[in-house]
Structures are given as structure tokens and as C-alpha cells.
Write an enzyme that holds these catalytic residues in place. Structure first.
Site, short mmCIF file in Angstrom:
data_model
loop_
_atom_site.label_atom_id
_atom_site.label_comp_id
_atom_site.label_asym_id
_atom_site.label_seq_id
_atom_site.Cartn_x
_atom_site.Cartn_y
_atom_site.Cartn_z
CD1 TRP A 176 -5.80 -3.87 -3.54
CD2 TRP A 176 -4.35 -2.25 -3.05
NE1 TRP A 176 -5.04 -4.30 -2.47
CE2 TRP A 176 -4.14 -3.32 -2.15
CE3 TRP A 176 -3.55 -1.11 -2.92
CZ2 TRP A 176 -3.16 -3.28 -1.16
CZ3 TRP A 176 -2.57 -1.07 -1.93
CH2 TRP A 176 -2.40 -2.15 -1.07
CE LYS A 200 -11.83 -8.86 -9.78
NZ LYS A 200 -11.78 -7.67 -8.89
N GLY A 251 -1.75 -10.59 -7.33
CA GLY A 251 -2.39 -10.48 -6.02
C GLY A 251 -1.71 -11.36 -5.00
CD GLU A 273 4.32 -9.02 -9.70
OE1 GLU A 273 3.89 -8.33 -8.73
OE2 GLU A 273 4.85 -8.52 -10.70
CG LEU A 274 1.22 -15.28 -6.85
CD1 LEU A 274 1.20 -16.76 -6.51
CD2 LEU A 274 -0.19 -14.76 -7.04
CB CYS A 307 4.65 -6.98 -5.74
SG CYS A 307 2.86 -7.04 -5.84
CD GLU A 405 3.41 -9.54 0.32
OE1 GLU A 405 3.83 -8.90 -0.65
OE2 GLU A 405 2.51 -10.40 0.24
#
Length: 534
Positions: A176, A200, A251, A273-274, A307, A405
Site C-alpha cells: 500500500w 493483487k 511486504g 522485497e521485505l 521501505c 522496524e
């Protein structure tokens, strides 16, 4: 801290409102975009609210598991004819899309602000990034994907080459926080590589992805090649994993690990990608005013919901007091607000869950002895999800935000005296996504950057230098991800390599009448000669 109140109503003679935000695209336009989503006729729709006001912006259809599987089947059919087109023809779609994005940016700026709660300048970062991605792959894809000739095992006798084939149908799960930029970074290279895409996006910011989808088809992308489905991962996540020939996810680290385990059982590829707990190191020779200004951008762009934004700052003790004073002053000068224009420097958070997490992290640190130098409180007077940009010091290791985080407008300052200590502390994390180094000596900055265990490191910048250099790969080390987006890697990951070799003349086994020992001796001499030639 300067504040600008969020607009919450409609005045006679003013533009129509969506979610109580004056000047936003009309409710009819939001509904038109929502209809581009596939499936959802048999499930209850979901209402999405504007972060600035908490009022409804759109009602979105929600796909079911059977819907998603049907969409994958249709995308697979569409992919065949799309992949048959020459790469140069496919990349022309992106070239036209690049122009459309820039020409029609006003509407998407409004949409991104409306859905994500960003300040307009932060929303423009997404427009610029999307244009850069479309422009890069619109120019270089044919070269990157082109057939490649290589030296065969026997010079002149072995013709060898590598071909690239699309994976098939790529599943993309988008977050988002950067709904336009991250859609473009993941979807556009997958398409130009000859794949179909089933995406999605997060419900909260789905309209931005649907807007780009509309423009892509206007730019010449055939209908059916890129499909968008809406729904919660708990409802349609299994279908996305099980039907994808390749999965791209952005996410949280825990969710990324779960998806990776599911994909591994199918032996299909994935990229992730985290999370991140990104450090900034300010060297003793850094220009303090520039470093402080850079830190404000690095920490508080998109309200810290990025991020690659900085959450930890290590400053040499010789300039720590001066830097902290300048940084706090610049932070307090930020204008908060929820208007569709360039009047605010920082917008709101995007969701109630983010507000709850950030509030809990700051309060936990405060109770455990941390000092809040500025900020540290929500601002309901501006809107339901506003939180002040917050700077802390004296944060103990027991505090949740020390290593966890936070993903919001919160940063902690720490001092150091030895650069080896600063590097070690910067690397002392399970994450490794982004880092920032500030110095008056570029060579010294490069040297320190090369020792940071992060996928991207910026010298005298927070994140934009690497983020905007689309030719560079972008991704995380350690638990910050797997694989890369952008650059050649961001395109080639969506393909399967195939090696073809044609042998002429001399066989690679001894002829029937030649003794194996004699043949291997001759081959040994030839291998020695080849090493010198090559």
C-alpha cells in the site's frame, strides 16, 4: 511544528470531493477505475477510506479463489500472442506509457494523495519513478533480452548461444505504501519480457494501480495481458501462489518467508522485497547543515512509510550536538497537512494499524528511558491518522524500536567515536535493505558504503540516488529480501534462459578407430591452447 489543517468538506463552487478531500477525482471516476478489477461479482465489496479524513473514497469488488484461478487461465491465453510479438514492439508500449504518465500526472498525484495520505511532493516521487522505469525498459529491453552468442567449446566448430523466454504468467503482490512506483517497478519489466501479469495490489491503494493499468492499455498493451484482482491474501493468496509461474512480493518479512516456503514446494521462482531498519552514518567531516536536511528527507518522506527510509542515525561525537540541533530544528519546521497541493511537507499515515504500531513503539521507548527531542504524538486535530515527525535519543536496546522496524516518521540518534564501531552497529541487524553515508570526502564515503551489508547504499543522499538510478539493481540482503528489481536483473528474472549449441565437424568423443588415451591427450593439449587464446 507548523501545521496545515486537512480539508474535510465541499464548498459551493469548488471541485467535487471524494472522501471529503476537495479537488480529488470524482466518485464516478473512482468507480470507473474500480470496475477495471477482475472478478468479485459473488463476494461482498470493501469500502476504502481516505487517510486524510477517514471518509469513504471507493467501494472495491473482492475476488474469490475461483475468480483468481479463472483470471490466470485467461491471462495464460493472452500471454501467448503477447510473447510472440517482437521485443521492440513490446517496449514501444512502455515508451508511449512514459509520455502518458507525465502528461496526465495531475490526476494520479491526486489519487496517490487520496489513497496513501502522502504530501504531494512525495506523490510526485512516485510519478517520477514510474516514468523512469517506463523510459528505461522502453529503451533497453531489446538489448537486455536479445539473443546472446558465446564462445563454444571448440572454436569455429561449436556455435553456441543463449535465448531468453518469458516465464509465462507472473503473479505480483503489491503493498500500500508506494502504489504507483512499486507497481511499475514490478509489472512493467514482467510485461516487456513477454509475460502476462496478474497483480493483487493492496485494497487501500488499488486505484493507483488501476489508473496505471488504464494508461498501459491506452498505450497499446493488449487487453487481458495485465489483470488486476482485489482481495485479502487470506482469501486469494493460495491461488496467486499456486497459479503463478513466478511470484513477485513486496511486504513484511514474516509474510515473505511464508510465501517463499509455499513457492519452493512448486519449484517456481520468486523475488521478495521485505523489511528494513535502515541506518545513516554521518562522518566527522560531513557538512552538518546538508546532512541534517538530507536526514529530514530520508526519514520523513511519505511519513516514513518507505521501505528504504532511515530509522537509525549514527553521528560522530565531534558533531553530534550540532547535527542534532540542526536536525531537530528542520524537523520542527515541517508543515503537516492533508491538502491536494504542495502546501504540506508531510502527510498522514495510511492506516490505523500503522498509527497504533508507531504510537506503541514511541511510548515503549519513552517508558524505557529514551528522550523524545521532538514530536512523539498523534495529531487528531489535523486528521485521524496524522503523527508528528519524531526524533529520539538515548534509546535503550530493550526498546522495541531499537531493532524492530517501525515504518513511520520516527528516527533515533546515536553517537560514535570510531568508524569501525559505527559500521559494526549499522550492520548489527537482521535487515539489509538500504543505508546512507554523509561525508565531505566522496572516496571515504564510497569506502564506508562498500562495507555496509545492504542492497543499496547512498552517499550524501538518503535513498533517492539509488532508487532513481533505474539501471541499478535494487533489493535487500539478509532478511530484507531475495532477488532484485530494476536494471538488467529486474528484467531477466522474469525470463528463463535457454542454451543452444550446434556442433559441426569434430565430435566431442573419440572416433571409433582412435584410442581413447590418444584422443584425451590431444584434447588436453587443445584445452591448454584454448586457455591462452581466450
Amino acid at each position: 511544528m507548523t501545521s496545515t489543517a486537512a480539508t474535510t468538506g465541499h464548498e459551493p463552487g469548488k471541485p467535487t470531493t471524494v472522501g471529503g478531500v476537495v479537488g480529488a477525482p470524482s466518485a464516478a471516476r473512482a468507480a470507473q477505475l474500480a470496475r477495471r478489477a477482475a472478478g468479485g461479482q459473488d463476494s461482498a465489496p470493501v469500502e476504502i477510506t481516505a487517510p486524510f479524513t477517514g471518509l469513504v473514497t471507493a467501494t472495491l469488488p473482492q475476488a474469490t479463489d475461483p475468480d483468481v484461478r479463472k483470471v490466470f487461465g485467461e491471462a495464460r491465453e493472452a500471454q501467448r500472442s503477447w510473447a510472440a510479438r517482437p521485443v521492440r514492439e513490446r517496449q514501444q508500449v512502455l515508451t508511449r506509457l512514459h509520455r502518458l504518465i507525465l502528461d496526465r500526472q495531475d490526476e494520479i498525484l491526486d489519487l496517490v494523495q487520496l489513497e496513501a495520505g502522502k504530501a504531494r511532493l512525495d506523490a510526485f516521487d512516485e510519478v517520477a519513478s514510474t516514468a523512469l522505469v517506463a523510459g528505461y525498459y522502453g529503451k533497453h529491453s531489446a538489448r537486455i533480452l536479445g539473443d546472446r552468442r558465446v564462445a563454444g567449446v571448440l572454436p569455429l566448430l561449436t556455435k553456441a548461444g543463449e535465448l531468453r523466454h518469458p516465464k509465462g504468467v507472473v503473479g505480483v503482490i503489491s503493498p500500500w505504501n508506494y502504489p504507483l512506483a512499486l507497481t511499475s517497478m514490478d509489472v512493467l519489466p514482467a510485461l516487456v519480457a513477454g509475460n502476462a501479469v496478474v497483480q493483487k495490489p493492496d485494497n487501500q491503494t488499488a486505484l493507483s494501480a488501476l489508473w496505471l493499468h488504464e494508461l498501459a492499455e491506452e498505450a497499446g498493451l493488449p487487453a487481458g495481458v495485465w489483470r488486476i484482482v482485489l482481495g485479502r491474501g487470506s482469501q486469494i493468496g493460495d491461488a496467486l501462489v499456486e497459479e503463478s509461474d513466478y511470484l513477485c512480493f513486496t511486504g513484511s518479512t514474516p509474510t515473505g518467508k511464508e510465501l517463499a516456503a509455499k513457492v519452493a514446494r512448486r519449484l517456481t521462482g520468486y523475488s521478495l522485497e521485505l523489511g528494513g531498519k535502515n541506518p545513516m552514518i554521518v562522518l566527522p567531516d560531513a557538512p552538518v547543515a546538508k546532512a541534517a536536511a538530507g536526514a529530514v528527507t530520508a526519514c520523513f518522506s511519505s511519513a516514513g512509510q518507505l521501505c528504504v527510509s532511515v530509522e537509525r542515525i549514527y553521528v560522530h561525537e565531534s558533531i553530534r550536538e550540532e547535527f542534532t540541533r540542526a536536525f531537530v530544528a528542520k524537523t520542527e519546521a515541517l508543515r503537516l497537512g492533508g491538502e491536494l497541493g504542495y502546501g504540506a511537507d508531510m502527510g498522514s499515515l495510511t492506516s490505523e494499524s500503522q498509527l497504533a504500531t508507531i504510537s506503541a513503539h514511541v511510548e515503549d521507548a519513552r517508558q524505557k528511558g529514551a528522550t523524545v527531542l521532538t514530536g512523539g504524538r498523534p495529531r487528531p486535530d489535523l486528521g485521524p491518522l496524522f503523527y508528528e515527525p519524531t526524533v529520539l535519543t538515548d534509546v535503550p536496546e530493550t526498546a522495541e524500536l531499537f531493532a524492530g522496524e517501525t515504518f513511520g516518521p520516527v528516527v533515533s540518534i546515536y553517537g560514535y567515536t570510531d568508524i569501525e564501531d559505527a559500521i559494526e552497529r549499522a550492520n548489527d541487524t537482521t535487515y539489509g535493505l538500504n543505508a546512507s553515508i554523509w561525508t565531505g570526502n566522496q572516496a571515504a564515503g564510497w569506502a564506508v558504503a562498500s562495507r555496509i551489508k545492504a542492497g543499496t547504499v547512498n552517499v550524501n543522499e538518503g535513498y533517492s540516488a539509488t532508487f532513481g538510478s533505474v539501471a541499478l539493481p535494487m533489493g535487500g540482503m539478509k532478511e530484507s529480501g531475495y532477488g532484485r528489481r530494476n536494471g538488467a536483473e529486474g528484467l531477466l528474472k522474469y525470463t528463463e534462459s535457454q542454451s543452444i549449441a550446434v556442433q559441426r565437424g569434430l565430435r566431442l568423443r573419440p572416433p571409433r578407430l582412435v584410442p581413447p588415451k590418444l584422443w584425451t591427450g590431444g584434447m588436453t593439449a587443445g584445452l591448454r591452447l584454448l586457455r591462452r587464446i581466450r
